[in-house]
Scaffold this motif. Structure first.
Motif, mmCIF file in Angstrom:
data_model
loop_
_atom_site.group_PDB
_atom_site.id
_atom_site.type_symbol
_atom_site.label_atom_id
_atom_site.label_comp_id
_atom_site.label_asym_id
_atom_site.label_seq_id
_atom_site.Cartn_x
_atom_site.Cartn_y
_atom_site.Cartn_z
ATOM 1 N N ARG A 35 17.900 43.458 150.949
ATOM 2 C CA ARG A 35 17.875 44.490 151.987
ATOM 3 C C ARG A 35 17.186 45.756 151.458
ATOM 4 N NH1 ARG A 35 21.700 48.641 152.850
ATOM 5 N NH2 ARG A 35 21.735 49.476 154.976
ATOM 6 N N TRP A 41 13.309 50.678 150.044
ATOM 7 C CA TRP A 41 13.998 51.836 149.480
ATOM 8 C C TRP A 41 13.616 52.036 148.014
ATOM 9 C CZ3 TRP A 41 19.658 51.806 151.828
ATOM 10 C CH2 TRP A 41 19.560 52.193 153.174
ATOM 11 N N LEU A 44 11.260 54.674 148.730
ATOM 12 C CA LEU A 44 11.922 55.867 149.286
ATOM 13 C C LEU A 44 12.850 56.538 148.273
ATOM 14 C CD1 LEU A 44 12.343 57.430 152.039
ATOM 15 C CD2 LEU A 44 14.404 56.050 152.310
ATOM 16 N N HIS A 45 13.640 55.729 147.568
ATOM 17 C CA HIS A 45 14.631 56.296 146.661
ATOM 18 C C HIS A 45 14.062 56.694 145.300
ATOM 19 C CE1 HIS A 45 18.552 54.596 148.618
ATOM 20 N NE2 HIS A 45 17.725 55.082 149.502
ATOM 21 N N ILE A 251 26.953 53.001 156.464
ATOM 22 C CA ILE A 251 27.515 52.795 155.140
ATOM 23 C C ILE A 251 26.937 51.569 154.442
ATOM 24 C CG2 ILE A 251 29.671 54.062 155.418
ATOM 25 C CD1 ILE A 251 31.003 51.519 156.323
ATOM 26 N N GLY A 252 25.833 51.070 154.980
ATOM 27 C CA GLY A 252 25.108 50.020 154.276
ATOM 28 C C GLY A 252 25.877 48.727 154.106
ATOM 29 N N SER B 362 19.162 56.780 154.274
ATOM 30 C CA SER B 362 19.954 56.133 153.243
ATOM 31 C C SER B 362 21.416 56.000 153.633
ATOM 32 C CB SER B 362 19.835 56.941 151.960
ATOM 33 O OG SER B 362 18.474 57.162 151.685
ATOM 34 N N SER B 363 22.063 54.981 153.089
ATOM 35 C CA SER B 363 23.485 54.797 153.339
ATOM 36 C C SER B 363 24.252 55.923 152.685
ATOM 37 C CB SER B 363 23.962 53.485 152.736
ATOM 38 O OG SER B 363 23.139 52.435 153.138
ATOM 39 N N GLY B 364 25.422 56.195 153.242
ATOM 40 C CA GLY B 364 26.210 57.272 152.680
ATOM 41 C C GLY B 364 27.656 56.867 152.495
ATOM 42 N N ASP B 365 28.360 57.713 151.776
ATOM 43 C CA ASP B 365 29.792 57.536 151.635
ATOM 44 C C ASP B 365 30.496 58.313 152.733
ATOM 45 O OD1 ASP B 365 30.397 55.794 149.711
ATOM 46 O OD2 ASP B 365 30.608 57.245 148.100
ATOM 47 N N GLY B 366 29.697 58.946 153.562
ATOM 48 C CA GLY B 366 30.261 59.714 154.648
ATOM 49 C C GLY B 366 30.706 61.084 154.218
#
Lengths: 452, 367
Positions: A35, A41, A44-45, A251-252, B362-366
């Motif tokens: 993914r 990413w 991107l990251h 949250i992936g 990007s994903s986050g922990d909130g």
């Protein structure tokens, strides 16, 4: 007590749960890495960033050239595959752990609790004989086949999972979460378009229900998963809980990781059935022999007292480390001291605007930095509310302008932070010269106190 | 047994909480309708903004054609007048640099393609000299709205001088026409694109990254910061490492129309905040959204106060050219920048935090 511990560590246990766990965890990391690559990413990251924010003590970790970064991710795919198949298992597990952890250490703004969890589990997998059956290694006769392993090789993962939930639950016991339903009162209405139940999110009561249910779930789910009679129902709740939060929040892969890993709590017979079905699917033979090596379940030449000691140290560390926040004064959500590595997930709605003023030495002329020149939106968002990252950024700016021939003697920042819908406040005195502040584990006395 | 305790605990707590909440009201009408925001935005502001820009563009276009047919001083004046109107109408459209206006492939966003400033007079002159009107390069500072401006305005309002330049080199006219053509092509594409995109825009009512509300918000923020950073900050010499002011870096340097355009830009920021339509229709903006969320009213008050403070400084900008004001009346221009800076956090972190909009992929922990 010692007896009980001895049993938890060394009682012979069917290897089946460990085998399934190995396969499932490998699948999860494979999917997660795929993914990551699919979303590009890596670029991107890592590749297209100008600045990387560092972990304390890991400042030496640098981003590798683009080709290497991609190669690392493909290697992680291969290593995940190795773990799934139990092929060159130890090498695969070590490779995955090192590469994954390296990627996480590159830039702290991408810190996620579940990445930390994956790192820990990957590390533990190196030490357990998860390839001692149902694996290529056994098929190649590289590894001795086993049906029984010491219980610690399975219980350790259960321990790690319970910690995640339990600490997440403890963290939710605070007045904002329970009595103001914050931040869910912000996040739920933002999802009022959710199919079927979305309309409910507009009612404040729903945020309270979710807050309390979430807290109770996190606190108790470990116990319900351990207890055989409630196990299946508890796991269904796990699936439901993670499916909902996964659908609602960005949250992936976290939900996938948790749903699949918690299967380890299931009974031996469940895992044996899973393996038999898998065996049938791939037409290989997997027939449990009645405990041929039960008496000799030890998998290591290391004395068991040493293993016990290491296990206890490991477990103590993981119980105590998240609790280090107790040693800091002030509001943790505001200062972020001891916030990371504590299983604090989805706990607060926080955002900041950080404006940096850079003063040139000779002219004493002050300029305003446009953060977008150096940071991507994610990095800027994270930096603008985290004191340690603000200091790092100031250091970066000084070096950057130095390299442009501009000598900087002062960098100050006006940082306004909003926490859980409260009007934004200054995080610290905007006249402070950030270049003079050295970051450490000590309490950050330069921060303003959080006003309730 | 354990399950029952668990359940009754939940039910009990819910009851407790519901009692506490009653006074606050349980009305779903409290909820904000993002669909209505998107409908209002697209039909009162976005579509009219592009329509208006296209309309004023076509006027500019025909006056440039007329100027080509009859290269007279009067026709030049007409071009100048129409350029100002078009540049002014562009200000609002520039706020919606997403959807059909977003960058795709090697094509940059509409704003970058047609409204980059400052333009490079050196590049423009050398392309004219080389008789090159292909734009087969990435020098976006050699074309667009402000390249047109450079060609048809003289810094000292010396129109005969411009007239002379056009008369002496036919390629100057070719280049002008090419610029006009390039702007028109891009602008029309986006305007047409919006006609088919509008339905999708209105129906994507989420708040995640890529949702319409998030696109609208993120571009609004960029648009706002663009006013502060590029139209005031850099010309004022406010970037670190800048040793002097850069008055020539203002938007619309050659026409001296910068102050008017900046004021219009500022007015458009408020239109979006208030949700007021281009024709003055009462619509739904971010302010109305805030009215319906936790902590929103406090933020509205803070924002409105700072908007008023900013307005006062904008009103106090000296008449005449912004580039000259920066040199002769620095403090007054700098005041605007300062007030805009103070307003930033309300639009930037506070607003997005309260309405729960995603600003990153990007994903986050909130947190």
């Amino acid at each position: 007590m010692l007896n009980r511990l001895n049993k938890l560590f060394f009682e012979p246990h069917s290897i089946a749960p460990l085998l399934v766990f190995r396969i499932i965890f490998g699948l999860a990391t494979f999917i997660s890495t795929a993914r990551f690559l699919y979303l590009d990413w890596v670029d991107l990251h890592f590749i297209s960033t100008q600045v990387q924010f560092k972990y304390f003590g890991f400042e030496w970790v640098k981003v590798a050239p683009a080709a290497v970064m991609y190669a690392i991710h493909y290697l992680m795919l291969a290593a995940s595959l190795g773990v799934i198949l139990g092929a060159f298992y130890r090498l695969s597990a070590i490779t995955f752990f090192l590469l994954f952890t390296y990627c996480e250490l590159i830039d702290i703004t991408y810190y996620l609790n579940h990445y930390y969890f994956v790192s820990l589990v990957a590390f533990l997998l190196i030490w357990v004989p998860a390839n001692a059956n149902f694996s290529i290694d056994v098929w190649l006769k590289k590894t001795q086949k086993r049906w029984v392993v010491p219980a610690s090789t399975i219980n350790l993962f259960k321990f790690q999972l319970i910690l995640v939930y339990f600490f997440a639950g403890i963290a939710k016991i605070n007045s904002a979460w329970l009595f103001d339903a914050m931040p869910l009162k912000i996040w739920l209405p933002a999802n009022s378009h959710f199919p079927l139940i979305g309309f409910l999110f507009n009612y404040p009561i729903t945020a309270y229900v979710f807050s309390w249910a979430g807290m109770l779930f996190d606190i108790s789910i470990g116990a319900f998963l351990l207890y055989p009679k409630t196990r299946f129902l508890a796991w269904l709740v796990v699936v439901f809980f993670h499916a909902i939060t996964g659908a609602l929040f960005q949250i992936g892969v976290f939900p996938i990781v948790m749903i699949s890993c918690t299967l380890i709590f299931f009974s031996t017979s469940f895992h044996e059935q899973v393996l038999q079905r898998l065996a049938k699917l791939f037409s290989i033979s997997f027939r449990s022999e009645p405990n041929p090596d039960a008496a000799n379940s030890a998998v290591s030449k290391i004395p068991s007292s040493m293993i016990s000691f290491l296990l206890v140290v490991w477990m103590l560390f993981h119980v105590l480390f998240p609790l280090r926040y107790l040693a800091y004064p002030g509001n943790m959500y505001w200062t972020e001291e001891a916030y990371r590595f504590g299983w604090r997930v989805m706990l607060m709605e926080k955002a900041g605007t950080a404006t940096f003023y850079v003063r040139e030495k000779t002219s004493q002329r002050e300029g305003v930095v446009d953060n977008a020149d150096f940071l991507n939106p994610h990095q800027e968002k994270q930096m603008a509310m985290q004191p340690d990252l603000i200091l790092q950024y100031a250091q970066f700016l000084q070096q950057h302008y130095h390299s442009k021939g501009v000598e900087v003697d002062k960098i100050r920042a006006e940082v306004y932070v909003t926490l859980n819908a409260k009007p934004s406040k200054l995080l610290f005195n905007p006249q402070l010269n950030l270049l003079e502040i050295v970051d450490s584990w000590a309490p950050k006395t330069w921060l303003n106190r959080f006003e309730e | 047994m354990k399950n029952k305790t668990f359940l009754s605990l939940i039910v009990g707590l819910l009851f407790l909480v519901s009692c506490k909440e009653k006074d606050k009201g349980m009305d779903a009408a409290l909820a904000f309708d993002r669909g209505a925001l998107l409908t209002s935005m697209s039909s009162n502001l976005i579509m009219p903004a592009y329509d208006s820009a296209v309309f004023y563009f076509s006027q500019l276009h025909s006056s440039v054609n007329q100027f080509k047919q009859d290269t007279s001083l009067e026709n030049l004046q007409l071009v100048q007048q129409n350029w100002k109107q078009f540049a002014r109408s562009w200000q609002l459209a520039a706020a919606f640099n997403f959807g059909p206006a977003a960058e795709s492939g090697i094509k940059k966003s509409l704003s970058e393609e047609i409204a980059s400033f400052p333009v490079s007079s050196t590049k423009i002159e050398s392309f004219i000299m080389a008789k090159d009107t292909s734009f087969a390069n990435f020098d976006r500072d050699s074309r667009g709205i402000f390249a047109i401006e450079y060609l048809v305005f003289d810094l000292n309002q010396n129109n005969p001088n411009i007239f002379q330049k056009f008369a002496s080199d036919p390629w100057r006219m070719h280049y002008l026409l090419a610029c006009v053509h390039q702007v028109g092509l891009n602008l029309n594409l986006v305007q047409t694109g919006w006609k088919s995109y509008q339905a999708a825009f209105v129906s994507n009512v989420g708040t995640d990254i890529g949702s319409s509300t998030s696109l609208l918000y993120n571009d609004f923020l960029k648009y706002y910061e663009g006013l502060k950073n590029f139209k005031f900050g850099i010309p004022l010499g406010r970037r670190p490492g800048q040793t002097t002011t850069l008055p020539a870096n203002v938007e619309a340097y050659y026409s001296g129309y910068s102050t008017e355009l900046a004021k219009e830009h500022w007015r458009c920021v408020q239109l979006i905040w208030n949700g007021t339509g281009l024709k003055g229709e009462q619509g739904i903006g971010f302010k109305a959204y805030l009215e319906k969320v936790e902590g929103g009213n406090a933020l509205i008050t803070l924002t409105q106060n700072q908007v008023a403070a900013t307005q006062a400084k904008i009103d106090a900008l000296p008449a005449g050219k912004l580039s000259e004001a920066i040199q002769n009346d620095f403090a007054k221009v700098d005041d605007v920048h300062t007030e805009l800076q103070k307003l930033t956090r309300f639009f930037k972190s506070d607003l997005s935090s309260l309405i729960g909009i995603a600003v990153t992929y990007s994903s986050g922990d909130g947190d």
